[in-house]
Design a protein around this motif. Structure first.
Motif, PDB file in Angstrom:
ATOM      1  N   LEU A 197       0.859  -1.135  -0.005  1.00 45.77           N
ATOM      2  CA  LEU A 197       0.037  -0.111   0.133  1.00 45.77           C
ATOM      3  C   LEU A 197       1.077   1.271   0.116  1.00 45.77           C
ATOM      4  N   GLU A 200       3.115   2.322  -3.770  1.00 41.85           N
ATOM      5  CA  GLU A 200       2.521   3.131  -4.603  1.00 41.85           C
ATOM      6  C   GLU A 200       3.335   4.451  -4.797  1.00 41.85           C
ATOM      7  N   ARG A 202       1.898   6.952  -5.743  1.00 44.11           N
ATOM      8  CA  ARG A 202       0.671   8.050  -5.400  1.00 44.11           C
ATOM      9  C   ARG A 202       0.830   8.271  -3.748  1.00 44.11           C
ATOM     10  N   VAL A 203       1.454   7.508  -3.020  1.00 45.10           N
ATOM     11  CA  VAL A 203       1.313   7.273  -1.834  1.00 45.10           C
ATOM     12  C   VAL A 203       2.447   8.051  -0.919  1.00 45.10           C
ATOM     13  N   VAL A 220      -1.449   6.828   5.119  1.00 48.17           N
ATOM     14  CA  VAL A 220      -1.308   6.507   3.597  1.00 48.17           C
ATOM     15  C   VAL A 220      -2.302   7.627   2.907  1.00 48.17           C
ATOM     16  N   THR A 221      -1.712   8.305   1.951  1.00 53.65           N
ATOM     17  CA  THR A 221      -2.922   8.975   1.147  1.00 53.65           C
ATOM     18  C   THR A 221      -3.128   8.571  -0.133  1.00 53.65           C
ATOM     19  N   TYR A 222      -4.331   8.292  -0.375  1.00 46.55           N
ATOM     20  CA  TYR A 222      -4.828   7.849  -1.752  1.00 46.55           C
ATOM     21  C   TYR A 222      -5.934   8.521  -2.242  1.00 46.55           C
ATOM     22  N   ASN A 223      -5.872   8.956  -3.377  1.00 49.59           N
ATOM     23  CA  ASN A 223      -6.920   9.826  -4.002  1.00 49.59           C
ATOM     24  C   ASN A 223      -7.182  11.083  -3.035  1.00 49.59           C
ATOM     25  N   GLU A 226      -6.397  10.963   3.261  1.00 54.71           N
ATOM     26  CA  GLU A 226      -5.519  10.328   4.142  1.00 54.71           C
ATOM     27  C   GLU A 226      -6.073   9.196   5.027  1.00 54.71           C
ATOM     28  N   TYR A 227      -5.340   7.950   5.235  1.00 58.11           N
ATOM     29  CA  TYR A 227      -6.015   6.799   6.118  1.00 58.11           C
ATOM     30  C   TYR A 227      -4.890   6.821   7.089  1.00 58.11           C
ATOM     31  N   PRO A 339      -5.519  -2.074  -5.300  1.00 56.44           N
ATOM     32  CA  PRO A 339      -6.021  -0.828  -5.537  1.00 56.44           C
ATOM     33  C   PRO A 339      -7.501  -0.783  -5.005  1.00 56.44           C
ATOM     34  N   PHE A 342      -8.549  -0.007  -1.316  1.00 55.52           N
ATOM     35  CA  PHE A 342      -9.210   1.385  -0.902  1.00 55.52           C
ATOM     36  C   PHE A 342     -10.532   1.383  -1.318  1.00 55.52           C
TER      37      PHE A 342
END
Length: 441
Positions: A197, A200, A202-203, A220-223, A226-227, A339, A342
């Motif tokens: 995770l 990537e 993007r992360v 973790v940042t996705y789209n 933040e998670y 992916p 998420f």
């Protein structure tokens, strides 16, 4: 808001379980047992005054010989230091001060966690106080004399315990980011999933040391969202005593689940779903968390067009108490379907926070009652007056009825299924409270 965690540590036979049961009360014994979930009573919810906390008993297996005993005690203390906000160190007034007590006290003192020294089996405060004072020699503060068997002195002890709870609840409250705990048996690939995770482009990774605990929470940042991932894998220690690993990993899991919104239960595709998995799933279910069952190492399985259905059916059967859980088949190694995790997490978050209007709920209930008559007993029939949703995470409903005794578990389950047919609520448990209202109201 996660509850503080209080761990009980002490040598065998000092009365840890007696104390645990005295504090846990009877409530824990009547939790309905889910099929396939064996109950080691190792954790319980305790309420004292207006404070709630989760109590964990780190004990359990009695080591055979005295040299094993010390390494075992050290492990217990390590687990407590690692997972707890407050540690209760139990000693026995009848056995007096023992060498091992000093060694464990040293570890606990160095941990900088608050330690409450509890001297058990003090049946008479007048006669035994001089023996209690001896425990000042441990150098971890005032001894609290109690008798777990007669429930003496527990109030003062609990006052002391809750005085050490973190008060900075407000700062943690504002952290609105979803928290996801990756849990499962050792070696199912939890770390590889987190690494994948993070891997990537993007992360963006930033490590924040887990607030009060040593677990590493990873952002973790996705789209652009933040998670926070709570990793229980990074905490593995070299364990001498094999059968403890299972119990200890459960202690860790309880504390991770407690802090999470969503629990990702990782299962090894080659091994299939085990009793230990069911135990962990049971903890998440009981705590009302969102659940995603993640079957890892799916690339290593010989497959035909039916494999995934047979596999899903087997998991659903073993985890029959949580039919709502989402399921995903992945490979952390190849990145297959990663992916999609998420998307699933996002979907479960939406469902956990979904609010259904009272009008719509009552329409669903009225229709459900018309389709299947409520149960009756000795000529008295159950009447359902009204249903309303009172909270989210997990979605919680109150149903007002004429007689609570008549509202069988199976009928509540039937109403739940009807609500799920309308709104899905995939990935999250639903809670129902039944209240009585007299006919006249």
């Amino acid at each position: 808001m996660s509850k503080p965690i209080v761990a009980i540590v002490g040598r065998p036979n000092v009365g840890k379980s007696t104390l645990f049961n005295a504090l846990a009360g009877e409530r824990i014994a009547i939790v309905q047992d889910f099929p396939g979930v064996t109950r080691d009573r190792i954790y319980a919810d305790v309420t004292w005054l207006d404070k709630q906390f989760t109590m964990i008993d780190t004990g359990g297996i009695e080591p055979e010989s005295s040299d094993v005993l010390l390494s075992y005690m050290r492990q217990q203390a390590e687990i407590a230091i690692e997972t707890a906000d407050v540690i209760m160190f139990i000693v026995d007034v009848r056995q007096g001060l023992v060498d091992d007590d000093f060694k464990v006290a040293d570890m606990l003192r160095r941990s900088t966690k608050p330690v409450i020294l509890v001297v058990n089996k003090v049946d008479s405060f007048e006669k035994l106080m001089p023996d209690v004072y001896e425990f000042y020699n441990l150098g971890i503060g005032d001894p609290f004399p109690v008798s777990a068997a007669s429930k003496l002195g527990l109030g003062d002890m609990l006052d002391e315990v809750i005085s050490h709870f973190p008060t900075d609840a407000a700062s943690e409250e504002e952290d609105e980011r979803p928290r996801i705990a990756i849990v499962g048996k050792p070696n199912v690939g939890k770390s590889s999933i987190i690494n994948k995770l993070l891997g990537e482009d993007r992360v963006i990774v930033s490590d924040i040391a887990g607030t009060t605990r040593d677990a590493i929470d990873t952002t973790v940042t996705y789209n652009k969202k933040e998670y926070v991932f709570i990793d229980t894998a990074g905490l593995r220690r070299k364990n001498k005593i094999k059968e403890d690993i299972e119990r200890f990993s459960i202690v860790r899991t309880v504390s991770a689940v407690e802090r999470a919104d969503i629990v990702v239960l990782v299962i090894d595709a080659g091994e299939g779903v085990t009793e230990q998995d069911a135990k962990i799933a049971g903890i998440a279910h009981e705590r009302g968390k969102g659940v995603i069952i993640t079957v890892n190492k799916w690339d290593s399985i010989e497959k035909n067009d039916k494999t995934i259905y047979q596999y899903s059916a087997k998991i659903k059967q073993t985890l029959s108490f949580m039919p709502y859980a989402e399921m995903i088949f992945i490979s952390a190694l190849t990145g297959q379907r990663m992916p999609k995790m998420f998307d699933l997490i996002e979907q479960v978050i939406q469902n956990q926070n979904l609010r259904v209007s009272t009008g719509v709920l009552n329409e669903i209930m009225t229709e459900a009652v018309a389709m299947q008559q409520p149960p009756s007993d000795k000529g008295k029939r159950l009447k359902l007056y009204y249903i309303t949703q009172v909270s989210v995470k997990p979605p919680t409903f109150v149903i007002f009825v004429n007689d609570k005794q008549l509202m069988h578990f199976s009928y509540t389950r039937y109403i739940e299924n009807k609500i799920r047919e309308a709104f899905g609520f995939a990935g999250t448990s639903l809670k129902f409270f039944i209240r009585e209202r007299k006919e006249k109201e």
